[in-house]
Design a protein around this motif. Structure first.
Motif, PDB file in Angstrom:
ATOM      1  N   SER A   1      -6.209  -4.287  -7.184  1.00 19.87           N
ATOM      2  CA  SER A   1      -5.669  -4.046  -5.870  1.00 19.87           C
ATOM      3  C   SER A   1      -4.986  -4.408  -5.836  1.00 19.87           C
ATOM      4  O   SER A   1      -3.465  -5.296  -6.330  1.00 19.87           O
ATOM      5  N   GLY A   2      -3.070  -4.101  -4.847  1.00 22.33           N
ATOM      6  CA  GLY A   2      -2.505  -4.639  -4.158  1.00 22.33           C
ATOM      7  C   GLY A   2      -1.232  -4.898  -5.887  1.00 22.33           C
ATOM      8  O   GLY A   2      -1.104  -3.734  -6.332  1.00 22.33           O
TER       9      GLY A   2
ATOM     10  N   ASP B   1       0.639  -1.412   0.379  1.00 23.87           N
ATOM     11  CA  ASP B   1       0.143  -0.270  -0.390  1.00 23.87           C
ATOM     12  C   ASP B   1       0.927   0.975  -0.183  1.00 23.87           C
ATOM     13  O   ASP B   1       0.796   2.181  -0.650  1.00 23.87           O
TER      14      ASP B   1
ATOM     15  N   SER C   1      -7.113   1.422 -11.111  1.00 23.92           N
ATOM     16  CA  SER C   1      -7.482   1.229  -9.621  1.00 23.92           C
ATOM     17  C   SER C   1      -9.299   0.714 -10.000  1.00 23.92           C
ATOM     18  O   SER C   1      -9.606  -0.542  -8.737  1.00 23.92           O
TER      19      SER C   1
ATOM     20  N   GLN D   1       1.278   4.613  -2.908  1.00 28.09           N
ATOM     21  CA  GLN D   1       1.578   5.887  -2.656  1.00 28.09           C
ATOM     22  C   GLN D   1       2.156   6.369  -2.869  1.00 28.09           C
ATOM     23  O   GLN D   1       2.365   7.580  -3.720  1.00 28.09           O
TER      24      GLN D   1
END
Length: 353
Positions: free
Chosen positions: A57-58, A34, A53, A38
């Motif tokens: 995810s991930g 995560d 997105s 960012q």
């Protein structure tokens, strides 16, 4: 200087400022997945992450974003050259078609289903393993994915030049049940094709040609090392050497005659890596180090060549290096690979603008 390259050089020079620094990529190694997302969201990767997105995810999201970002870089590069040089770039980017076809053949061979998203072929492990960046359309890949066997896939692509070469390897595949014969035949065709398409537009693209000659060297060396690992005679493999490299056949044969695989790898390192020789725990480690060394010195001597196809190709290679460094870092984090191991793979494998 060829003035037809001046405008494209200026545009790509501005775009080079978007490349991530080595320090930035190394800094990602201490972050969670995560936190990596960012951090990348503060760079030009933000648009890719935002666009994807909703689909993932991930780690998978990051991988898809990395591939998507490379596609954009490739398209920017394709807009840069004058018409006479465009044919070479089209041939070069066909390598992504071949890589995607290898993924499809591997899945058929192992009996796995393949998935596809809007932009990427997904492997049977749900890893975004390919990009749509070559000559083949999404519809053509979708048709291949729906076929039921390795034989059916190869027969379908036999209408293409590299597919015809794959078809010629089918007898060996049937005898050995080894798809590597098919892969090698396509790779060999690609290297010959890209060298043939590299016509001298301005008379100073020798630096780009040197990069592909070193790729041929690496392919031949890997072939020798794999044969040495299985104690195969050099006489059985020399007919399979790809012509056009810088390392002569007698030097390749010398690698094969080393006492053991460790000594053979050391000899190979002296020829292709051309840096401080160290022990490698596997041929995979050797290949990673060799490819990194070729990338690094190629970008150095191509970047400082005259304004021509060289400046465009240096941009392409830098984009690919960044992709490889990011993918290794992200996958390493997800698999719990020790930081020291990641550093050995990634350090000096990315480059700031």
């Amino acid at each position: 200087m060829d003035r037809t390259y001046a405008g494209s050089f200026g545009r790509l020079r501005v775009l080079r400022q978007d490349f991530l620094s080595e320090e930035f990529i190394i800094g990602l190694m201490d972050k969670t997945t995560d936190e990596v997302i960012q951090s990348l969201s503060t760079t030009t990767y933000r648009e890719d992450l935002d666009a994807l997105s909703a689909f993932s995810s991930g780690t998978k999201l990051i991988e898809m974003a990395i591939n998507r970002h490379l596609i954009k870089k490739n398209r920017q590069a394709m807009q840069a050259p004058p018409p006479a040089a465009r044919k070479f770039l089209e041939t070069y980017f066909s390598k992504w078609d071949i890589e995607n076809i290898k993924t499809i053949i591997s899945a058929k061979f192992l009996g796995y289903e393949l998935k596809e998203t809007e932009d990427f072929i997904m492997s049977f492990r749900d890893v975004p393993s390919g990009i749509f960046g070559g000559r083949m359309s999404r519809e053509e890949f979708r048709a291949l994915m729906n076929l039921g066997s390795v034989e059916a896939v190869v027969e379908n692509i036999s209408r293409m030049p590299f597919g015809l070469r794959a078809m010629q390897a089918m007898d060996q595949y049937r005898k050995t049940n080894d798809v590597s014969f098919i892969f090698t035949s396509m790779d060999n065709f690609y290297l010959s094709d890209v060298m043939s398409s590299l016509k001298f537009y301005n008379g100073d693209e020798g630096a780009v040609r040197r990069y592909f000659r070193e790729q041929i060297d690496l392919k031949n060396i890997l072939f020798v090392l794999k044969a040495r690992e299985f104690n195969l005679s050099v006489d059985l493999i020399k007919a399979h050497f790809v012509s056009g490299g810088t390392i002569p056949d007698d030097a390749l044969e010398e690698i094969s005659r080393q006492e053991n695989i460790a000594e053979a790898t050391k000899k190979a390192s002296e020829l292709i890596i051309q840096q401080q020789v160290r022990q490698f725990s596997s041929l995979v480690d050797f290949e990673i180090a060799a490819r990194r060394a070729i990338y690094q010195r190629s970008i150095d001597y191509i970047s400082y060549s005259a304004l021509s196809l060289n400046s465009i190709f240096a941009f392409i290679l830098t984009s690919e290096m960044e992709r490889e460094a990011l993918r290794a870092t992200v996958l390493g984090i997800s698999l719990g690979v020790p930081r020291e191991r990641l550093l050995s793979i990634v350090a000096n494998n990315s480059r700031s603008g």
